[in-house]
Design a protein around this motif. Structure first.
Motif, PDB file in Angstrom:
ATOM      1  N   GLU A   1      -0.101   0.989   5.028  1.00 24.88           N
ATOM      2  CA  GLU A   1       0.309  -0.347   5.469  1.00 24.88           C
ATOM      3  C   GLU A   1      -0.422  -1.420   4.671  1.00 24.88           C
ATOM      4  O   GLU A   1       0.182  -2.411   4.219  1.00 24.88           O
ATOM      5  CB  GLU A   1       0.033  -0.514   6.960  1.00 24.88           C
ATOM      6  CG  GLU A   1       0.475  -1.860   7.517  1.00 24.88           C
ATOM      7  CD  GLU A   1       0.128  -2.043   8.981  1.00 24.88           C
ATOM      8  OE1 GLU A   1       0.741  -2.913   9.634  1.00 24.88           O
ATOM      9  OE2 GLU A   1      -0.771  -1.324   9.484  1.00 24.88           O
ATOM     10  N   ALA A   2      -1.725  -1.232   4.474  1.00 28.05           N
ATOM     11  CA  ALA A   2      -2.515  -2.212   3.726  1.00 28.05           C
ATOM     12  C   ALA A   2      -2.097  -2.254   2.254  1.00 28.05           C
ATOM     13  O   ALA A   2      -2.013  -3.334   1.654  1.00 28.05           O
ATOM     14  CB  ALA A   2      -3.997  -1.881   3.844  1.00 28.05           C
ATOM     15  N   ILE A   3      -1.801  -1.091   1.668  1.00 23.99           N
ATOM     16  CA  ILE A   3      -1.365  -1.048   0.271  1.00 23.99           C
ATOM     17  C   ILE A   3      -0.011  -1.732   0.124  1.00 23.99           C
ATOM     18  O   ILE A   3       0.228  -2.476  -0.848  1.00 23.99           O
ATOM     19  CB  ILE A   3      -1.300   0.404  -0.232  1.00 23.99           C
ATOM     20  CG1 ILE A   3      -2.714   0.999  -0.331  1.00 23.99           C
ATOM     21  CG2 ILE A   3      -0.602   0.477  -1.583  1.00 23.99           C
ATOM     22  CD1 ILE A   3      -3.605   0.345  -1.359  1.00 23.99           C
ATOM     23  N   ASP A   4       0.896  -1.498   1.073  1.00 23.96           N
ATOM     24  CA  ASP A   4       2.198  -2.172   1.036  1.00 23.96           C
ATOM     25  C   ASP A   4       2.031  -3.689   1.062  1.00 23.96           C
ATOM     26  O   ASP A   4       2.713  -4.424   0.345  1.00 23.96           O
ATOM     27  CB  ASP A   4       3.066  -1.725   2.218  1.00 23.96           C
ATOM     28  CG  ASP A   4       3.645  -0.332   2.033  1.00 23.96           C
ATOM     29  OD1 ASP A   4       3.544   0.206   0.911  1.00 23.96           O
ATOM     30  OD2 ASP A   4       4.184   0.223   3.010  1.00 23.96           O
TER      31      ASP A   4
ATOM     32  N   ASN B   1       1.697  -8.936  -2.292  1.00 21.80           N
ATOM     33  CA  ASN B   1       0.912 -10.050  -2.839  1.00 21.80           C
ATOM     34  C   ASN B   1       0.681  -9.918  -4.337  1.00 21.80           C
ATOM     35  O   ASN B   1      -0.120 -10.647  -4.918  1.00 21.80           O
ATOM     36  CB  ASN B   1      -0.434 -10.137  -2.115  1.00 21.80           C
ATOM     37  CG  ASN B   1      -0.279 -10.535  -0.656  1.00 21.80           C
ATOM     38  OD1 ASN B   1       0.634 -11.293  -0.313  1.00 21.80           O
ATOM     39  ND2 ASN B   1      -1.145 -10.022   0.206  1.00 21.80           N
ATOM     40  N   GLY B   2       1.371  -8.955  -4.967  1.00 19.35           N
ATOM     41  CA  GLY B   2       1.302  -8.825  -6.418  1.00 19.35           C
ATOM     42  C   GLY B   2       0.233  -7.905  -6.945  1.00 19.35           C
ATOM     43  O   GLY B   2      -0.003  -7.856  -8.161  1.00 19.35           O
TER      44      GLY B   2
END
Length: 318
Positions: free
Chosen positions: A158-161, A166-167
């Motif tokens: 979820e955090a990586i997505d 955010n680029g």
């Protein structure tokens, strides 16, 4: 033979040059048409339509998320009470030329992670008419190709997505940093999961659980991370469930996961291979991921092994 090349231009290592090289090289073997995805779910839509139109081969140039979309587009949702997909007509074989960050599915099949080398490998495989059938996993109304999980890894995904939105590129270093932060943020929480495997007493007090359809579970650059080394595309599922968030035993297990030939074990680890199905319950909603994509919060998930579900263009055995 008519083939469809589906390219995700936003995948980590996909480039216009690699796409053009791949399309040109394939033209010597098949009649190829190229489609670039434009939105989430587009790959599934295109693959489904191609199968209905009788396309003989689907080639993916993208990451594991794109592969997952295409597999779900081709196989559809299973019928009630069955793991047989709701499909119309034959399902074309799938070939993968890696274009993502980890490319776990392709590499587990023996496909080279370098797109140029993989292109030459694909041409040779097509010339030799080499292919194989692989089993898949299924849960929550979707298919997964190599792994799924509840808890820690889902939060990392979820955090990586979010960082991708955010680029920020999904690099191995970013995964490691995110995993460490997520681990320490959750280490004081009470365990919420219960694991139910047929023929085995329920395992309670689980903090997070991984379910594998193959091995490795993932890669850190060139290094494989093996949570269930005996799990393959030809076996049932592997289950890896940690009953502690204490730092010392967790570090011991991590070292085992990164050691070639190691069989991870710990008094606080529940691990099984070749499981036909596993049900995981949570006393509070918890995150679910499949093939590295965050799916959402769930309180109960049943994971099922489905043998011989898909034909892939790959070496007979990796």
């Amino acid at each position: 033979m008519r083939a469809l090349l589906i390219v995700n231009p936003n995948a980590t290592s996909t480039t216009p040059a690699a796409r053009d090289l791949l399309a040109h090289a394939l033209s010597s073997q098949v009649q190829v048409r190229v489609v670039q995805t434009t939105h989430r779910g587009h790959a599934a839509e295109v693959a489904r339509r191609a199968a209905l139109e009788g396309v003989g081969l689907i080639i993916v140039h993208g990451g594991d998320g794109t592969v997952n979309e295409i597999v779900n587009g081709l196989l559809g949702a299973p019928e009630p009470g069955s793991m047989r997909g709701v499909t119309i007509g034959p399902i074309p074989p799938v070939a993968v030329v890696p274009g993502g960050s980890a490319n776990v599915f392709a590499r587990s099949l023996g496909i080279n992670p370098d797109p140029v080398v993989a292109t030459n490998q694909l041409i040779e495989l097509l010339t030799l008419r080499e292919r194989r059938r692989v089993g898949l996993g299924h849960c929550d109304g979707r298919w997964f190709t190599f792994n799924a999980g509840l808890g820690l890894d889902a939060q990392v995904c979820e955090a990586i997505d979010a960082s991708r939105s955010n680029g920020h590129a999904a690099t191995p270093a970013r995964y490691v940093r995110t995993a460490i932060r997520t681990f320490f943020r959750n280490k004081s929480l009470e365990p919420a999961l219960t694991i139910e495997v047929p023929g085995h007493d329920p395992v309670e007090g689980v903090h997070y659980a991984f379910v594998s359809n193959s091995s490795p579970w993932t890669y850190l650059d060139e290094r494989p991370v093996r949570v269930n080394p005996e799990t393959t595309f030809d076996s049932g599922l592997g289950v890896f469930a940690m009953r502690t968030m204490a730092v010392t035993p967790s570090l011991r297990v991590v070292r085992q996961l990164l050691t070639p030939g190691s069989q991870p074990k710990s008094r606080k680890l529940f691990r099984m291979d070749d499981v036909p199905r596993v049900r995981i319950r949570s006393r509070v909603p918890i995150g679910l991921q499949m093939d590295g994509d965050y799916i959402g919060m769930r309180s109960e998930v049943e994971f099922v092994s489905v043998p011989d579900a898909l034909t892939v263009i790959a070496p007979s055995r990796a």
